[in-house]
Design an enzyme around this catalytic site. Structure first.
Site, short mmCIF file in Angstrom:
data_model
loop_
_atom_site.label_atom_id
_atom_site.label_comp_id
_atom_site.label_asym_id
_atom_site.label_seq_id
_atom_site.Cartn_x
_atom_site.Cartn_y
_atom_site.Cartn_z
N HIS A 117 -20.16 59.19 8.04
CA HIS A 117 -19.61 58.47 9.20
C HIS A 117 -18.12 58.77 9.22
O HIS A 117 -17.40 58.43 8.29
CB HIS A 117 -19.87 56.96 9.01
CG HIS A 117 -19.83 56.18 10.27
ND1 HIS A 117 -20.84 56.21 11.19
CD2 HIS A 117 -18.90 55.32 10.78
CE1 HIS A 117 -20.55 55.40 12.21
NE2 HIS A 117 -19.37 54.87 11.98
N LYS B 168 -21.32 54.21 20.91
CA LYS B 168 -19.89 54.33 20.65
C LYS B 168 -19.69 55.72 20.04
O LYS B 168 -20.45 56.13 19.17
CB LYS B 168 -19.46 53.24 19.67
CG LYS B 168 -18.04 53.39 19.15
CD LYS B 168 -17.74 52.39 18.04
CE LYS B 168 -17.10 51.15 18.59
NZ LYS B 168 -16.34 50.38 17.57
N LYS C 205 -16.88 58.16 18.12
CA LYS C 205 -15.59 58.17 17.44
C LYS C 205 -14.87 59.46 17.83
O LYS C 205 -15.31 60.56 17.45
CB LYS C 205 -15.81 58.12 15.93
CG LYS C 205 -16.46 56.83 15.47
CD LYS C 205 -15.47 55.70 15.60
CE LYS C 205 -15.96 54.43 14.95
NZ LYS C 205 -14.99 53.35 15.06
N ASP D 48 -14.09 55.37 20.95
CA ASP D 48 -13.20 54.69 19.98
C ASP D 48 -12.28 55.72 19.35
O ASP D 48 -12.74 56.63 18.64
CB ASP D 48 -14.02 53.96 18.91
CG ASP D 48 -13.15 53.02 18.06
OD1 ASP D 48 -11.92 52.99 18.27
OD2 ASP D 48 -13.71 52.32 17.19
N GLU E 57 -11.52 52.36 23.40
CA GLU E 57 -11.19 51.42 22.32
C GLU E 57 -10.00 51.92 21.50
O GLU E 57 -9.99 53.05 21.02
CB GLU E 57 -12.42 51.25 21.43
CG GLU E 57 -12.22 50.29 20.27
CD GLU E 57 -13.52 50.02 19.51
OE1 GLU E 57 -14.61 50.40 20.00
OE2 GLU E 57 -13.46 49.44 18.42
N ASP F 69 -8.77 46.59 19.29
CA ASP F 69 -9.53 46.34 18.06
C ASP F 69 -8.55 46.11 16.91
O ASP F 69 -8.12 44.97 16.68
CB ASP F 69 -10.49 47.51 17.78
CG ASP F 69 -11.40 47.26 16.59
OD1 ASP F 69 -11.47 46.12 16.12
OD2 ASP F 69 -12.06 48.21 16.09
N LYS G 32 -14.27 40.49 15.26
CA LYS G 32 -14.75 40.87 13.93
C LYS G 32 -14.36 39.81 12.91
O LYS G 32 -13.21 39.37 12.89
CB LYS G 32 -14.16 42.21 13.49
CG LYS G 32 -14.59 43.38 14.34
CD LYS G 32 -14.07 44.71 13.86
CE LYS G 32 -14.58 45.79 14.81
NZ LYS G 32 -14.11 47.12 14.54
N GLU H 8 -22.27 45.63 18.40
CA GLU H 8 -22.49 46.93 17.78
C GLU H 8 -22.98 46.75 16.33
O GLU H 8 -22.68 47.60 15.48
CB GLU H 8 -21.20 47.75 17.81
CG GLU H 8 -20.06 47.08 17.06
CD GLU H 8 -18.75 47.86 17.04
OE1 GLU H 8 -18.55 48.76 17.86
OE2 GLU H 8 -17.92 47.54 16.17
#
Ligand code: MUC
Ligand code: MG
Length: 395
Positions: free
Chosen positions: A38, A183, A185, A213, A239, A264, A288, A342
């Protein structure tokens, strides 16, 4: 032990706070493998480092919480090591022996014992809600005001950086009716290459909402240059393109962009959320636990954002089913969660840390309904993943 007792002279039954006393707080650090690498702008992981908190009450009830990080202290300043030592050295000694049901008082004690350290505080508070919920046989959501929602549309993140793999992965998610919003990245490489990657994904997934994002990777000049391209591709949401501290610049971007901009990493505390709302640094807030530092504080963040006209997005930091359930307990009590959530974390882990409680069905994640966080923790798997034993905090 019965935690509801009859008080002499009262016909109604009251809580027995002696039974709800916090008897033990333990922590365990685990490295949980993910199904694939990731990649974010500032880190890459194929193992998720997690701190688990286990709270035991006098009556024997046990609750779990999760402290999450991404890439050690890279996504934010806390690391698994700091979370564990903050809990052990500062938070647990402040709480041991006190009634676990006094959530507000305990949060105030944690605030006094440590500044910020929000992931550590959130992990402890989640475990308290779980333990008290187990003891009273009530879902944590009930202790937070009661449920408004039973579940949410759930977003998946594409973050291998390999566009063909990402399209294949998204297609599999669509075919399995697990996810249809993604989403992506896009802060990994230089913007031109990332825009090309995103455009290819958008073309392959017509009708799917895409969230870009950037994880703080762009400058203001790069935003001016490349956000029109994101608009052109038709992304649904942009984002955190700018560094976290640049809230005034984020407001400039948000005012110009025809695509909603979400803050965020730029808004952790209630003051930061209020400032973001007041100056227009984003029209959407990602909620979050690791940013708010607790379940009640997360609700307050949602309230402040809403008062400033911001929309709400149910964010994650790749939590396992334990952390996901804690978020869902809060999210389920919000009047509105405009963008869904998410919380794909339990599925990005090669094996989740829970045995039951969470259901992904028809592009949605269902909010657990059992007592406490409503999930059953896989204790054997936790120990198999851990690099050591449960560490017991002392007063
Ligand atoms: C973030 O910045 O949003 C959440 C999903 C994901 O892929 O990364 C995290 C952190
Ligand atoms: Mg983000």
């Amino acid at each position: 032990m019965n935690v509801i007792k009859t008080v002499p002279g009262h016909s109604r039954r009251c809580l027995d706070e002696a039974a709800l006393q916090i008897d033990r707080i333990e922590t365990l650090r685990v490295d949980a493998p993910t199904v694939r690498a990731h990649k974010l702008s500032n880190t890459e992981l194929s193992q998720k480092a997690i701190v688990i908190v286990r709270v035991t009450l006098k009556d024997g009830a046990v609750g779990y919480g999760e402290g999450s990080t991404l890439g050690g202290p890279r996504w934010a300043e806390e690391s698994p090591e700091s979370i564990q030592s903050t809990i052990e050295t500062y938070l647990a000694p402040a709480l041991l022996g006190r009634p676990a049901n006094r959530f507000e008082a305990l949060a105030a004690l944690m605030a006094k014992a440590a500044t910020r350290n929000t992931a550590a505080k959130a992990a402890v508070e989640s475990a308290l809600y779980d333990a008290v919920g187990q003891s009273l046989n009530l879902p944590a959501a009930q202790l937070l005001g009661g449920r408004v929602h039973d579940g949410f549309e759930v977003i998946w993140a594409l973050a291998s950086g390999d566009v063909d793999q990402e399209i294949e992965e998204a297609q599999a998610k669509l075919d399995a009716r697990e996810h249809r919003r993604f989403k992506v990245k896009i802060g990994l490489n230089e913007p031109r290459a990332e825009i090309a990657r995103l455009a290819k994904i958008a073309e392959a997934l017509p009708g799917c909402a895409l969230i870009a994002d950037i994880n703080q990777a762009w400058t203001l000049a790069q935003c001016n240059r490349w956000i029109p391209a994101l608009e052109e591709i038709g992304v649904a949401l942009i984002e955190q393109p700018l560094p976290a501290g640049e809230r005034a610049n984020l407001a400039r971007i948000a005012a110009r962009s025809t695509v909603p901009v979400m803050i965020d990493e730029g808004a952790f505390s209630l003051c930061e959320v209020a400032e973001a709302g007041a100056v227009g640094a984003g029209t959407v807030l990602s909620l979050k636990l690791v940013k708010s530092g607790g379940m009640m504080e997360l609700k307050r963040a949602a309230g402040i954002a809403t008062a400033h006209g911001m929309e709400l997005y149910g964010g994650c930091l790749l939590e396992s089913g334990i952390g996901a359930a804690a978020h869902l307990a809060v999210f389920s009590t919000l009047p509105e969660l405009h963008w869904g959530t998410e919380h794909f974390g339990p599925r990005i882990l090669a094996r989740d840390l829970t045995l039951s409680g969470l259901t992904f069905r028809d592009f949605r994640i269902e909010c657990p309904t059992g007592p406490g966080l409503g999930v059953t923790v896989d204790e054997d798997y936790l120990l198999a993943l851990a690099d050591g034993h449960w560490r017991v905090a002392t007063a």
